[in-house]
Design an enzyme around this catalytic site. Structure first.
Site, PDB file in Angstrom:
ATOM      1  N   GLY A   1     -24.042 -18.109 -66.690  1.00 45.90           N
ATOM      2  CA  GLY A   1     -23.197 -18.800 -65.734  1.00 45.90           C
ATOM      3  C   GLY A   1     -22.150 -19.654 -66.424  1.00 45.90           C
ATOM      4  O   GLY A   1     -22.275 -19.980 -67.614  1.00 45.90           O
ATOM      5  N   CYS A   2     -21.098 -20.014 -65.675  1.00 48.92           N
ATOM      6  CA  CYS A   2     -19.974 -20.721 -66.287  1.00 48.92           C
ATOM      7  C   CYS A   2     -20.391 -22.127 -66.728  1.00 48.92           C
ATOM      8  O   CYS A   2     -20.180 -22.507 -67.887  1.00 48.92           O
ATOM      9  CB  CYS A   2     -18.791 -20.760 -65.328  1.00 48.92           C
ATOM     10  SG  CYS A   2     -19.158 -21.372 -63.674  1.00 48.92           S
ATOM     11  N   PHE A   3     -20.968 -22.910 -65.814  1.00 48.90           N
ATOM     12  CA  PHE A   3     -21.444 -24.239 -66.204  1.00 48.90           C
ATOM     13  C   PHE A   3     -22.518 -24.111 -67.289  1.00 48.90           C
ATOM     14  O   PHE A   3     -22.554 -24.882 -68.253  1.00 48.90           O
ATOM     15  CB  PHE A   3     -22.029 -24.980 -65.000  1.00 48.90           C
ATOM     16  CG  PHE A   3     -21.055 -25.844 -64.264  1.00 48.90           C
ATOM     17  CD1 PHE A   3     -20.220 -26.724 -64.940  1.00 48.90           C
ATOM     18  CD2 PHE A   3     -20.979 -25.817 -62.870  1.00 48.90           C
ATOM     19  CE1 PHE A   3     -19.332 -27.546 -64.249  1.00 48.90           C
ATOM     20  CE2 PHE A   3     -20.086 -26.631 -62.176  1.00 48.90           C
ATOM     21  CZ  PHE A   3     -19.270 -27.498 -62.873  1.00 48.90           C
TER      22      PHE A   3
END
Lengths: 327, 327, 327, 327
Positions: free
Chosen positions: C137-139
């Site tokens: 995921g990005c975060f």
């Protein structure tokens, strides 16, 4: 020169916006080595001390020396500074010069060096054999690309042009109109009907349509975003929309960076690329031409690299297949 | 003083952001006349020469003279400048002083003038009878309003705080981090865990909960918008969400500018107003407190006017029913 | 496979943000051909009908057919959709799968296909020999890259993390929090202390430091800009700043996209690139770690291409030397 | 009616942008009580459930009933909806109507109700004695205020106009061009040379200068900010700059919201106010007129309140001395 050779490039004035973009493009160019980046005030510092996004990509440092073992020099100096620099720094004949300022766009010379106006979509053949290039202005590029096919067809009449530019067009100096608090969510105009780029625009268009004597009325607007130029021009025109679209598509058929869109365009289609998109509309007797670019790339450093590619016989698109920002 | 009387106000340092906001608020205040706006560098010019949005609203000019026929002085000077100004400009006893700098927030005095910390939601009674007010800092206001009820209830433990501020928080000076091209679409932090407002925050909270000795860990963030402060704090807490909401609603029940929201909040609910909104969440053992304000109004000039209202026995909300920008 | 071979790639779900970014990256990748871009709703339309910035770059159209003459499939579907798609579309063994959703990040399988968590800075060797990749995921990517060296050194304690994301993180669906009028100049938070990425973060960190049992307290913030994630984490740490910097530089020495900066960083240094920059500070006993990325590139499609490069034995940076937007 | 009386106002369509702005203005208006705010879909909810910035300011709820104990109704409905509403809801004669849609701007009637075009800077005397007001369009207001003095002097010729509007001009519906990710940092145009406001503009201007038959060429631009309209118009004109400035200052001398600036203007001078600023330039034979407003206030709800003030004999500026956002 074939594509296996390496072009040695020097950059003069490498600490400004166009200097930085030129560095970014040349670092990833498959046929170029950056021999030096000159900046008096930053000599000895790594490039990323000024262009912080280059951290992790190169350890190259700014130089305060200029040497002549280069094939091409990019002058990324302020307007008026290029002429002085050329006078103070005589160059051997083997070095080609691409000047990004406005100093040589109107036929000025530097000693016996003559400059070809570097708008490939108009002057490509002349550029291929030139020694020196006067790289066009950012507004001038987008406005001209919206008008060249009409000029070639002898269809220019009085033109009415709105142009909106991002803040990078004003450079990196600190001034009240570049303060974030002022510019965010704001709109203003400047140099209305008197912008200096009108001279180089008229010069090109008159070459294509010598009869053209009417005004180009240009309203430059400061947009509240960093990158990109939007141009909407309109004029009386007896072409139908289909005829006009055909005229433009024919004109740009062999030009890799200029595309005519059949759909409505928006600025972010071209931001962070060397592309220009053009869209046409016809309303009553008026032909409306929208043309958009990234002011720092097609409007400055990208076009300079495009010119370099032509000067050295490379693919015109070499090093210029750039991922757009899109969002 | 009753509401029919007119308070005569002088403004020192009227050319900056907080000076401008103070002028805007006082111009529309029903019980105030601006006697003079002092600015050495702008003396003789109309206020709208600096605060361009005032064009059409007032023809008042900046003054280079300070006279004593005023009831209150607003000091809108830079940090460190207020103390110097007070030393160089002895004032007669009848003039009340509201200082917007940080010079008198930690108990400092100017001669025999003592300053009450001007956070009405904590010190309202003391403010009513004060002669001099040290107006709180912008971050300090929003953070404290998020913590006061807990401190009063003796519930403070180590606090973890994120704070995001608009660019106006950095003032109008030109610097690289205020350049539009840099700040647009950008994020950065500064003074992480060391922000100077922590001192005044601790001072207030310790008064309410003398046992409180843990850290307030504060991460200040530069947002890419002009106005407004967002604060999210969290800490271990044994209150249920309902108990916490009740505690906060009780605490702020009589305070007209502070409201507890039962729904998720967003910053633009308060921009261009003197309001503070607070929202609570409970996740596991942690209580999360969001508190938001306009940094220039509740975080500076609006709170200064609120303090003035209290000093002179006016309605606390006089002149502060402001239309939000909302969009 | 050597660099002269061409990898045939298929893209499933090519009309969304991550699908578009994957297309953009693969179009310019020197060793990849896009065999098909699948999108049921857009079948037959040119890619530029959806991704308007691709006009002038490719005439390829969306396909409604999926064939198996590909080497790798990129699944750019919504969360929950990848698992369904894998069940409905059995694939021959020779096709490698890179899934950009969260469906396989916690050890889930699709039939007998097992997925390696595709964080090259942690799992590079396992990725090289994997058949299937669960792209982080990005975060999760930015937070983990800020903590990996500490975890490996057994230094993790309770972590406090602020994360700010651009609007592209929320995808292209129309909702009230994606309305320009609402989001411009606004700040808000969501899923405070409960964000779903915490699971994959804990999973990775526990592998490196099995003793780690404390909380990661994560405050996710909606920023008012399109691209990029800013992370600031802090925790108690007995390392000096010099020791911590050395630890991080050692850890990332062989990783081409992750660089430790000795100077303050800002988000636009990495926007539109696959890079992550990390900056460390020490305040009292606390170590502060800033880590930044482009959420759509290193946080999604760029990392997917990085994983593809590793899967097929290409240079890890192939096709990922991207010009930053910088301004 | 004198200023001590209270006007009872009803609002129809109170959940949209102009409904919200009308509520905000009337809540602080010294002579108005809001009797009801009608919204079928939100009946029973507090106003702040929709207009979240009103939290803490009023507990009033949306109503699904319309009663006739009001003095004035504000119709804040979509274009085409006002006409239908008037047909479906016969009103007693004592109720005055201010319609913010375009339904009655071109002379249309509702039964025997005739509508006066509510541009006070042109029609103030007619408005004072009117029963029904057709409130002008946002672009139409700013463009007309830039041209009225010329029309009155018989100096209009073909006009060339650029207009840039904030996103609030497009309302609150979710659409691709209102998505933050798309609109941030973007520029585009729409309805070039065909915008519907041209009709009401021509109608007014023809009244003042019946000979005027040339085109008004209007290029509407979507700006990437929420509030405000910038207009630049130019035309051939034989007045000197001094003569033109005098003409404009004379024309607007008695109009409290319209001011001619001697300095360059920028949009944020008027955002969140009811003001219009005008600046003139002369270049060659062309007169350039810049005119700016807040599209939701002077371009909609503020002008509606200004009209209400005139209808009921109040001070024209009552409730409209608004603090600008300025930054």
């Amino acid at each position: 020169m074939n594509n296996q050779q390496t072009i040695r490039a020097g950059i003069i004035g490498g600490a400004g916006y166009t200097g930085g973009e030129t560095i970014r493009l040349l670092l990833n160019h498959p046929s170029v080595t950056i021999s030096f980046v000159h900046s008096r005030s930053n000599a000895g510092k790594p490039l990323y001390a000024v262009h912080a996004d280059l951290l992790g990509e190169t350890e190259q440092v700014f130089s305060d020396a200029i040497h002549h073992e280069v094939d091409v020099l990019f002058l990324c100096l302020g307007h008026g500074e290029s002429k002085k620099w050329m006078e103070a720094n005589p160059l051997p004949a083997h070095i080609k010069v691409i000047d990004l300022s406005q100093d040589f766009r109107l036929g000025e010379t530097a000693g016996d060096r003559e400059f070809v106006y570097g708008l490939p979509e108009c002057n490509r053949e002349a550029i291929r054999t030139a020694q020196n290039i006067a790289n066009p202005g950012c507004f001038a590029t987008a406005i001209q690309l919206g008008l060249l096919p009409l000029a070639k067809a002898g269809k220019l009449k009085e033109v009415h042009t709105t142009g909106i530019t991002g803040s990078t067009g004003a450079g990196q100096s600190l001034q009240s109109t570049s303060h974030f608090t002022w510019r965010a969510n704001n709109v203003s105009t400047y140099k209305v009907l008197t912008h200096q780029h009108l001279k180089e625009i008229r010069r090109t268009l008159s070459t294509l349509q010598s009869s053209f004597a009417e005004d180009i009325n240009f309203v430059p607007v400061r947009g509240d975003y960093p990158r990109g130029i939007w141009i909407t021009s309109y004029l009386d025109c007896d072409l139908t929309l289909d005829e006009a679209v055909l005229l433009y598509k024919d004109y740009y058929a062999t030009h890799p960076f200029t595309t005519v869109s059949d759909k409505q365009i928006d600025l972010k289609q071209v931001v962070n690329t060397n592309k220009v998109l053009i869209q046409l509309e016809k309303v009553g007797n008026k032909l409306v031409i929208h043309s958009i670019e990234d002011n720092l790339i097609k409007g400055a450093s990208g076009q300079a690299v495009q010119n370099m590619n032509l000067l050295f016989g490379l693919e015109e698109t070499a090093g210029l297949k750039l991922k757009s920002i899109v969002f």
